[in-house]
Design a protein around this motif. Structure first.
Motif, short mmCIF file in Angstrom:
data_model
loop_
_atom_site.label_atom_id
_atom_site.label_comp_id
_atom_site.label_asym_id
_atom_site.label_seq_id
_atom_site.Cartn_x
_atom_site.Cartn_y
_atom_site.Cartn_z
N SER A 1 -18.16 45.96 23.44
CA SER A 1 -17.56 46.28 22.16
C SER A 1 -18.15 45.36 21.07
N CYS B 1 -9.66 41.10 26.19
CA CYS B 1 -10.91 40.62 26.79
C CYS B 1 -10.88 39.10 26.93
N CYS C 1 -13.92 40.72 21.67
CA CYS C 1 -13.58 41.80 20.76
C CYS C 1 -12.08 41.85 20.50
N CYS D 1 -17.78 44.23 28.93
CA CYS D 1 -17.39 44.87 27.66
C CYS D 1 -18.52 44.73 26.65
N ALA E 1 -17.33 39.18 26.91
CA ALA E 1 -16.86 39.54 28.26
C ALA E 1 -17.97 40.29 28.99
N CYS F 1 -18.96 41.63 22.12
CA CYS F 1 -18.00 40.90 22.95
C CYS F 1 -18.71 40.13 24.07
#
Ligand code: ZN
Ligand code: ZN
Length: 181
Positions: free
Chosen positions: A149, A167, A163, A147, A144, A142
Motif C-alpha cells: 500500500s 500493518c 500504511c 503489504c 510491512a 508500506c
C-alpha cells in the motif's frame, strides 16, 4: 497543511487508485476490475468531469494506475523526468478553475478530456508541487513485508513506516514473536 489542498487531494486519489491493486487492497483482490468499481472510486473522491463508463475507459485507468504507482516510488530526478513526459504527452495547459464547491485550484486538462488522461495530468501537477518543495520522500510504500500500500507521510519528522495502524501492529507482533522465539 502540508501541501496545497488540491495537491493533497490529488495525492490522496493516486494512493487510493494504487491501493486497488491486490497486493495493497483490503480484500487482497484487484478492486478495479469492473466499471462499477471505477464509478465507486470516482464517486468517493468526487471526481469531476467526463466519464464514459466503458471497458475502454476502465482499461486506460488501469494502465494509468500502473504508471502512477511507478512514479510514486521513483527517486526525485526520475520522477521529474516522468512528470515532464506525462505533461508533454497530454499537452497539459494549466489554468485556475473554480467549480462545484471547490475554490480556485489548478486543472491542466479540459473536463471533456478522457478520464485516464485527466487522472495522469492531475497526478503530474501534484507531483510538480512535491518535487519542487523537495518532499518526494514523503511518498511512501508500506514497510510491512506483505503489504504494498502507498501513502503520503505527513508526520512531523517523516518517520511513518506503515500504511495504517493495522500493518504497524501486525509487524510489531511479528517482531515480538521473533524476539521471544
Ligand atoms: Zn477541480
Ligand atoms: Zn500496509
Amino acid at each position: 497543511m502540508f501541501f496545497t489542498h488540491d495537491t493533497e487531494e490529488a495525492l490522496g486519489f493516486v494512493a487510493a487508485l494504487a491501493d486497488t491493486l491486490p497486493t495493497a487492497s483490503d480484500s487482497g483482490e484487484d478492486e478495479l476490475t469492473t466499471t462499477a468499481q471505477l464509478t465507486t472510486l470516482l464517486d468517493a473522491w468526487k471526481y469531476s468531469g467526463r466519464r464514459d463508463g466503458t471497458e475502454q475507459e476502465l482499461a486506460e485507468v488501469r494502465e494509468a494506475r500502473t504508471r502512477l504507482r511507478e512514479l510514486w516510488l521513483q527517486d526525485r530526478d526520475d520522477a521529474a523526468a516522468t512528470v515532464n513526459e506525462l505533461l508533454a504527452e497530454s499537452r497539459a495547459l494549466p489554468r485556475l478553475v473554480r467549480h462545484d464547491d471547490v475554490d480556485w485550484h489548478i486543472h491542466a486538462t479540459e473536463p471533456e478530456a478522457p478520464l485516464a488522461r485527466r487522472i495522469l495530468v492531475e497526478a503530474a501537477m501534484a507531483l510538480v508541487d512535491v518535487i519542487r518543495s523537495d518532499q518526494m520522500d514523503r511518498l511512501r510504500e508500506c514497510d510491512a513485508d506483505d503489504c504494498e500500500s502507498v501513502y503520503v507521510d505527513v508526520s512531523k519528522n517523516a518517520s511513518r513506516r506503515y500504511c495504517n495502524t493495522r500493518c504497524g501492529n501486525r509487524m510489531a507482533v511479528r517482531a515480538y514473536r521473533a524476539r521471544s522465539a
